[in-house]
Write an enzyme that holds these catalytic residues in place. Structure first.
Site, PDB file in Angstrom:
ATOM      1  N   GLN A  92      32.026  52.211  36.961  1.00 16.13           N
ATOM      2  CA  GLN A  92      31.455  53.072  38.000  1.00 16.13           C
ATOM      3  C   GLN A  92      30.269  52.373  38.650  1.00 16.13           C
ATOM      4  O   GLN A  92      29.704  52.868  39.610  1.00 16.13           O
ATOM      5  CB  GLN A  92      30.975  54.382  37.377  1.00 16.13           C
ATOM      6  N   ASN A  93      29.895  51.243  38.078  1.00 22.28           N
ATOM      7  CA  ASN A  93      28.691  50.568  38.568  1.00 22.28           C
ATOM      8  C   ASN A  93      28.967  49.790  39.838  1.00 22.28           C
ATOM      9  O   ASN A  93      30.054  49.242  40.032  1.00 22.28           O
ATOM     10  CB  ASN A  93      28.135  49.631  37.487  1.00 22.28           C
ATOM     11  N   ASP A  95      26.786  47.344  40.671  1.00 26.39           N
ATOM     12  CA  ASP A  95      26.119  46.050  40.488  1.00 26.39           C
ATOM     13  C   ASP A  95      27.161  44.973  40.168  1.00 26.39           C
ATOM     14  O   ASP A  95      28.352  45.261  40.039  1.00 26.39           O
ATOM     15  CB  ASP A  95      25.037  46.143  39.394  1.00 26.39           C
ATOM     16  N   HIS A 110      33.688  52.684  42.274  1.00 30.08           N
ATOM     17  CA  HIS A 110      32.728  53.256  43.228  1.00 30.08           C
ATOM     18  C   HIS A 110      32.206  52.222  44.219  1.00 30.08           C
ATOM     19  O   HIS A 110      31.172  52.428  44.837  1.00 30.08           O
ATOM     20  CB  HIS A 110      31.556  53.911  42.479  1.00 30.08           C
ATOM     21  N   ASN A 203      27.424  55.189  23.632  1.00 24.70           N
ATOM     22  CA  ASN A 203      26.409  55.665  24.584  1.00 24.70           C
ATOM     23  C   ASN A 203      25.089  55.859  23.846  1.00 24.70           C
ATOM     24  O   ASN A 203      25.050  55.939  22.617  1.00 24.70           O
ATOM     25  CB  ASN A 203      26.867  57.006  25.197  1.00 24.70           C
TER      26      ASN A 203
END
Ligand code: NAD
Length: 234
Positions: A92-93, A95, A110, A203
């Site tokens: 989802q990053n 970067d 994304h 996480n």
């Protein structure tokens, strides 16, 4: 190794120790801006310059000496070296830290910071510096504006068919550094469970969907990600 078809989902938490802030660390704000202002099509319509400035700053940050991949990014690149196309890395990053660590089979659902996209044709170009509405596309005549190649809230993420297919056929699904609040990514674990895959959450803390995972490890990504992959490869 017991697994042949692995799908890994990463979120902002894997990059937190690399110097890039998550949403949750900042009370739902993204570097002091509301999501509505900088991560929705409506925000872009309302105030395009704010949105260009915001993503220009995020893009510039990727070039800073303070930002570099951490041991969790490297662990995933190593696994890919071992099993090749048997690993699909969905992030989802926005970067570029997975690529900088050496991962190749990465799907940025994304979008990415270092790309600009024509608002009409959807064609994207690589870009490392700043840009704004003065940058014209070269794909249309007359040319149109370019926007950040980021999937904003309310828009459809990239690669969804390929990702759904991979998850439906995987035997291991690992979710790393994601709060489980952003759909459709938050629904991937349910799909993996239906496919009979083993599901694992790595996480800092329990995510919203933590109960759906068969196995959990909580802690810093740079510690728990290499440790987990060591245990399944040894
Ligand atoms: P999020 O901010 O909602 O959640 C991050 C999660 O990571 C939290 O559950 C948090 O407990 C955990 N975390 C924080 N530090 C950690 C660490 N050191 N090790 C392990 N876990 C850690 O992020 P999200 O779920 O990815 O969803 C938010 C959206 O934000 C995504 O769509 C993404 O595009 C966007 N975003 C991306 C970046 C980036 O590209 N690096 C940064 C901020 C936001």
């Amino acid at each position: 190794m017991n697994y042949q078809r692995i799908v890994v989902l990463t979120g902002a938490g894997i990059s937190a120790e690399s110097g890039i802030k998550t949403f949750r660390d900042s009370n739902g704000l993204w570097n002091d801006h509301t999501i509505e202002d900088v991560a929705t099509p409506q925000g872009f319509e309302r105030c395009p310059q704010l949105v260009y400035d915001f993503y220009n700053a995020r893009r510039k940050q990727l070039l800073s000496a303070d930002v570099s991949p951490n041991l969790a990014h490297f662990a995933l690149a190593n696994i890919e070296k071992m099993i090749g196309n048997g690993l699909l890395l969905v992030t989802q990053n926005v970067d570029n830290l997975h690529e900088r660590a050496g991962s190749k089979n990465v799907r940025h659902m994304h979008g990415v910071l270092q790309r600009a996209r024509c608002i009409v044709s959807g064609k994207a170009i690589n870009i490392t510096g700043d840009f704004d509405q003065k940058l014209d596309c070269t794909c249309c005549y007359p040319s149109n504006r370019m926007r950040p190649d980021i999937v904003w809230f309310g828009e459809i993420p990239h690669y969804m068919d390929e990702i759904a297919e991979a998850i439906s056929n995987c035997d291991l699904f690992v979710s790393i550094g994601t709060s489980g609040n952003v759909y459709p990514a938050a629904g991937f674990v349910a799909l993996a469970n239906r496919a009979g895959a083993h599901s694992v959450e790595l996480n800092l803390e329990p995510s919203s969907g933590t109960n759906q995972f068969a196995q959990h490890h909580y802690g810093l990504a740079s510690v728990i990600v290499p440790r987990f992959f060591n245990t399944i490869t040894n």
